[in-house]
Design a protein around this motif. Structure first.
Motif, PDB file in Angstrom:
ATOM      1  N   ILE A 124     -90.010 106.922 -29.563  1.00 37.87           N
ATOM      2  CA  ILE A 124     -89.397 107.317 -30.888  1.00 37.87           C
ATOM      3  C   ILE A 124     -89.972 106.567 -31.841  1.00 37.87           C
ATOM      4  N   GLU A 125     -90.430 105.534 -31.562  1.00 36.09           N
ATOM      5  CA  GLU A 125     -91.805 105.644 -32.392  1.00 36.09           C
ATOM      6  C   GLU A 125     -92.685 106.104 -32.213  1.00 36.09           C
ATOM      7  N   ILE A 126     -93.413 106.627 -31.217  1.00 35.07           N
ATOM      8  CA  ILE A 126     -94.465 107.347 -31.035  1.00 35.07           C
ATOM      9  C   ILE A 126     -93.978 108.700 -31.741  1.00 35.07           C
ATOM     10  N   ARG A 127     -93.106 109.270 -31.482  1.00 31.78           N
ATOM     11  CA  ARG A 127     -92.746 110.650 -32.334  1.00 31.78           C
ATOM     12  C   ARG A 127     -92.620 110.662 -34.215  1.00 31.78           C
ATOM     13  N   HIS A 128     -91.497 110.300 -34.086  1.00 31.78           N
ATOM     14  CA  HIS A 128     -92.125 109.268 -35.604  1.00 31.78           C
ATOM     15  C   HIS A 128     -93.138 109.432 -36.339  1.00 31.78           C
ATOM     16  N   ASP A 129     -94.064 108.460 -35.882  1.00 31.58           N
ATOM     17  CA  ASP A 129     -95.631 108.700 -36.274  1.00 31.58           C
ATOM     18  C   ASP A 129     -96.345 109.899 -36.206  1.00 31.58           C
ATOM     19  N   ILE A 130     -96.499 110.202 -35.412  1.00 29.41           N
ATOM     20  CA  ILE A 130     -96.875 112.031 -35.337  1.00 29.41           C
ATOM     21  C   ILE A 130     -95.429 112.619 -36.572  1.00 29.41           C
ATOM     22  N   ALA A 149    -103.808 123.991 -37.074  1.00 33.00           N
ATOM     23  CA  ALA A 149    -104.181 124.519 -35.694  1.00 33.00           C
ATOM     24  C   ALA A 149    -105.577 123.404 -36.008  1.00 33.00           C
ATOM     25  N   PHE A 150    -106.056 123.759 -34.818  1.00 39.07           N
ATOM     26  CA  PHE A 150    -107.112 122.970 -34.798  1.00 39.07           C
ATOM     27  C   PHE A 150    -108.111 121.723 -35.362  1.00 39.07           C
ATOM     28  N   GLU A 151    -106.939 121.037 -35.880  1.00 34.80           N
ATOM     29  CA  GLU A 151    -106.941 119.861 -36.720  1.00 34.80           C
ATOM     30  C   GLU A 151    -106.591 118.489 -36.249  1.00 34.80           C
ATOM     31  N   GLU A 152    -106.415 118.768 -34.684  1.00 38.10           N
ATOM     32  CA  GLU A 152    -105.125 118.127 -34.989  1.00 38.10           C
ATOM     33  C   GLU A 152    -105.525 116.632 -34.681  1.00 38.10           C
ATOM     34  N   LYS A 153    -106.408 115.646 -34.594  1.00 36.15           N
ATOM     35  CA  LYS A 153    -107.927 114.613 -34.217  1.00 36.15           C
ATOM     36  C   LYS A 153    -106.859 113.236 -34.482  1.00 36.15           C
ATOM     37  N   ARG A 154    -106.620 112.966 -35.332  1.00 35.93           N
ATOM     38  CA  ARG A 154    -105.461 112.152 -35.573  1.00 35.93           C
ATOM     39  C   ARG A 154    -104.290 112.096 -34.292  1.00 35.93           C
ATOM     40  N   THR A 155    -103.714 113.237 -34.441  1.00 31.62           N
ATOM     41  CA  THR A 155    -102.740 113.157 -32.810  1.00 31.62           C
ATOM     42  C   THR A 155    -103.709 113.204 -31.574  1.00 31.62           C
ATOM     43  N   SER A 156    -105.146 113.711 -31.879  1.00 32.34           N
ATOM     44  CA  SER A 156    -105.148 114.298 -30.020  1.00 32.34           C
ATOM     45  C   SER A 156    -105.646 112.337 -30.197  1.00 32.34           C
ATOM     46  N   ALA A 163    -104.749 110.481 -26.289  1.00 34.33           N
ATOM     47  CA  ALA A 163    -105.639 110.337 -26.040  1.00 34.33           C
ATOM     48  C   ALA A 163    -106.277 108.345 -25.393  1.00 34.33           C
ATOM     49  N   ALA A 164    -105.394 107.621 -26.704  1.00 35.95           N
ATOM     50  CA  ALA A 164    -105.334 106.217 -26.321  1.00 35.95           C
ATOM     51  C   ALA A 164    -104.217 106.127 -25.800  1.00 35.95           C
ATOM     52  N   PHE A 165    -103.309 106.275 -25.209  1.00 40.31           N
ATOM     53  CA  PHE A 165    -101.993 106.491 -24.898  1.00 40.31           C
ATOM     54  C   PHE A 165    -102.329 106.840 -23.676  1.00 40.31           C
ATOM     55  N   LEU A 166    -102.885 106.701 -22.862  1.00 45.38           N
ATOM     56  CA  LEU A 166    -102.778 108.267 -21.542  1.00 45.38           C
ATOM     57  C   LEU A 166    -103.925 107.140 -20.905  1.00 45.38           C
ATOM     58  N   GLU A 167    -105.228 106.705 -21.940  1.00 44.58           N
ATOM     59  CA  GLU A 167    -106.108 105.409 -21.709  1.00 44.58           C
ATOM     60  C   GLU A 167    -105.884 104.306 -21.508  1.00 44.58           C
ATOM     61  N   ASN A 168    -104.458 103.481 -22.011  1.00 42.26           N
ATOM     62  CA  ASN A 168    -103.808 102.304 -21.813  1.00 42.26           C
ATOM     63  C   ASN A 168    -103.208 102.609 -20.420  1.00 42.26           C
ATOM     64  N   LEU A 169    -102.962 103.421 -19.869  1.00 43.55           N
ATOM     65  CA  LEU A 169    -102.121 103.649 -18.593  1.00 43.55           C
ATOM     66  C   LEU A 169    -103.491 104.114 -17.501  1.00 43.55           C
ATOM     67  N   GLY A 170    -104.723 104.037 -17.874  1.00 49.43           N
ATOM     68  CA  GLY A 170    -105.388 103.815 -16.678  1.00 49.43           C
ATOM     69  C   GLY A 170    -105.892 104.871 -16.192  1.00 49.43           C
ATOM     70  N   LEU A 171    -105.424 106.120 -17.196  1.00 48.47           N
ATOM     71  CA  LEU A 171    -106.231 107.435 -16.736  1.00 48.47           C
ATOM     72  C   LEU A 171    -107.075 108.073 -17.114  1.00 48.47           C
ATOM     73  N   LYS A 172    -107.738 109.027 -15.750  1.00 44.50           N
ATOM     74  CA  LYS A 172    -108.979 109.555 -16.637  1.00 44.50           C
ATOM     75  C   LYS A 172    -108.812 111.228 -17.588  1.00 44.50           C
ATOM     76  N   GLY A 176    -111.602 121.566 -28.579  1.00 52.39           N
ATOM     77  CA  GLY A 176    -111.850 120.723 -30.260  1.00 52.39           C
ATOM     78  C   GLY A 176    -111.033 119.316 -30.183  1.00 52.39           C
ATOM     79  N   THR A 177    -109.865 119.929 -30.293  1.00 56.01           N
ATOM     80  CA  THR A 177    -108.943 118.136 -30.453  1.00 56.01           C
ATOM     81  C   THR A 177    -107.908 118.296 -29.041  1.00 56.01           C
TER      82      THR A 177
END
Length: 400
Positions: free
Chosen positions: A20-26, A33-40, A44-53, A60-61
């Motif tokens: 819920i905290e993540i959802r509210h942050d987003i 469209a195509f400007e989702e840099k902060r969101t991406s 990406a950081a969330f997924l990398e912290n899980l150890g995922l490739k 673009g994003t």
């Protein structure tokens, strides 16, 4: 893996609080469209912290993460969430309201992204399946076809999915009720544009002018006849006018020289898409000739119809029943009027798309309105659905 009910996910208080905290942050930081840099970056950081490739840069994003099951298996599936917001001024009064003037998450993509992140965490912690899951976080669903751009950038060459699945919240539908259907579920969404061109003139002496407003008026009033006289009554199609531009507000006594009319055309079958394109142009040309003006016409094909595939739809229904209960799933719902660029993915790869109710009642609001908000109580339903799709597709009993 085994079947997961949404109630099990909802009971995990710490897990849900983080999502819920993540959802509210987003939600507070909407990007169009195509400007989702902060969101991406967040995704990406969330997924990398899980150890995922994690792969970045498609469209673009776009972000794609890979989770391999601990059991041997060759089947590969994609799970897709959209990330972009809309150009709407938020009017919800929420504590986490948009901080970006003129932009808000008015379609629930903040929630779609969060649900897939939640499923990613569960799958990364316990990859008890055979095969590969690709988590596809897509930009620019709202009108600019981010799915098509990801595909053109090589999505399915880099991540060769055997099946692909999508989820959207169901606005004003009972919370957690899942709806889908085999075959065409959402129509093609196309844009048309007609410009009538005359000489214009003095409003008191129209006989000395060629008046494009008369042609435009007849055109608008006759558009609905295209549907009633060209589309069978047991099929569905829609033509609507969304924009008219002519003249100057401060000069109502001047007949304008140009009238621009723009709108949308929706159809579920390719042959009727062709009919709408042809007949709108013919109507405009015929009326231009009749009124002695010129005409320019464009028909822009945007999103194709969204068509669910048989095996994947059956699997999606089964996964949904495990998540929300058998009596809360409608596997043969009515077709939905809006369009969705997940249709591009379903043209390339078999798959299925479902809607999960966001909540009904007097305080519910439809998508694309200033008061809409994704319901946090929907998150566990989405997470459970995703986990059940993976289990149905790649669980060891599904290997064959």
């Amino acid at each position: 893996m085994s079947a997961i009910n949404a109630a099990h996910i909802a009971a995990e208080t710490e897990f849900m609080s983080r999502l819920i905290e993540i959802r509210h942050d987003i939600h507070q930081h909407p990007e169009t469209a195509f400007e989702e840099k902060r969101t991406s970056d967040l995704v990406a950081a969330f997924l990398e912290n899980l150890g995922l490739k994690v792969h970045r840069g498609l469209a673009g994003t776009g972000v794609v993460a890979t989770i391999k099951g601990r059991h041997e298996g060759n089947r590969k599936i994609g799970l897709r969430a959209d990330m972009d917001a809309l150009f709407i001024e938020e009017d919800t009064g929420l504590s986490y309201t948009s901080t970006v003037p003129g932009k808000m998450h008015a379609c629930g993509h903040d929630g779609h992204t969060t649900m897939l992140l939640g499923a990613a965490e569960k799958l990364a912690q316990n990859p008890d399946f055979a095969g590969t899951v690709y988590l596809i976080f897509q930009p620019a669903e709202e009108g600019l076809g981010g799915a098509r751009v990801m595909i053109n950038d090589g999505l399915f060459e880099l991540f060769d999915c055997d099946a692909v699945y999508g989820v959207h919240n169901g606005p004003c539908e009972p919370l957690g009720v899942v709806k889908t259907r085999l075959g065409p579920m959402m129509p093609a969404g196309d844009t048309w544009e007609v410009t009538f061109k005359g000489t214009g003139g003095h409003g008191a002496m129209p006989h000395a002018a060629t008046d494009p407003t008369v042609a435009a008026g007849d055109f608008i009033s006759n558009l609905s006849n295209i549907i009633s006289r060209n589309i069978p009554s047991n099929d569905k199609a829609v033509i609507s006018v969304g924009h008219i531009q002519a003249g100057a507000f401060d000069s109502p006594n001047i007949i304008p020289s140009n009238v621009l009319v723009r709108g949308t055309a929706r159809s579920f079958k390719p042959q009727y898409r062709d009919v709408l394109e042809k007949r709108i142009g013919e109507l405009a040309a015929g009326l231009a000739t009749a009124h002695g003006v010129e005409v320019q016409y464009k028909f822009i094909r945007r999103y194709p119809p969204l068509v669910n595939h048989p095996n994947e739809t059956e699997l999606a229904v089964r996964a949904a029943k495990q998540a929300v209960g058998e009596d809360r799933v409608d596997g043969a719902c009515d077709a939905i009027g809006g369009s969705e660029d997940f249709s591009f993915m379903l043209e390339k790869v078999p798959g299925a798309y479902v809607m999960i109710g966001n909540g009904d009642g007097p305080d519910s609001h439809f998508v694309h309105t200033p008061k809409f908000d994704f319901n946090d109580d929907l998150i566990p339903f989405g997470v459970a659905y995703w986990l059940n799709v993976v289990d149905a597709e790649l669980g060891q009993n599904a290997v064959g």
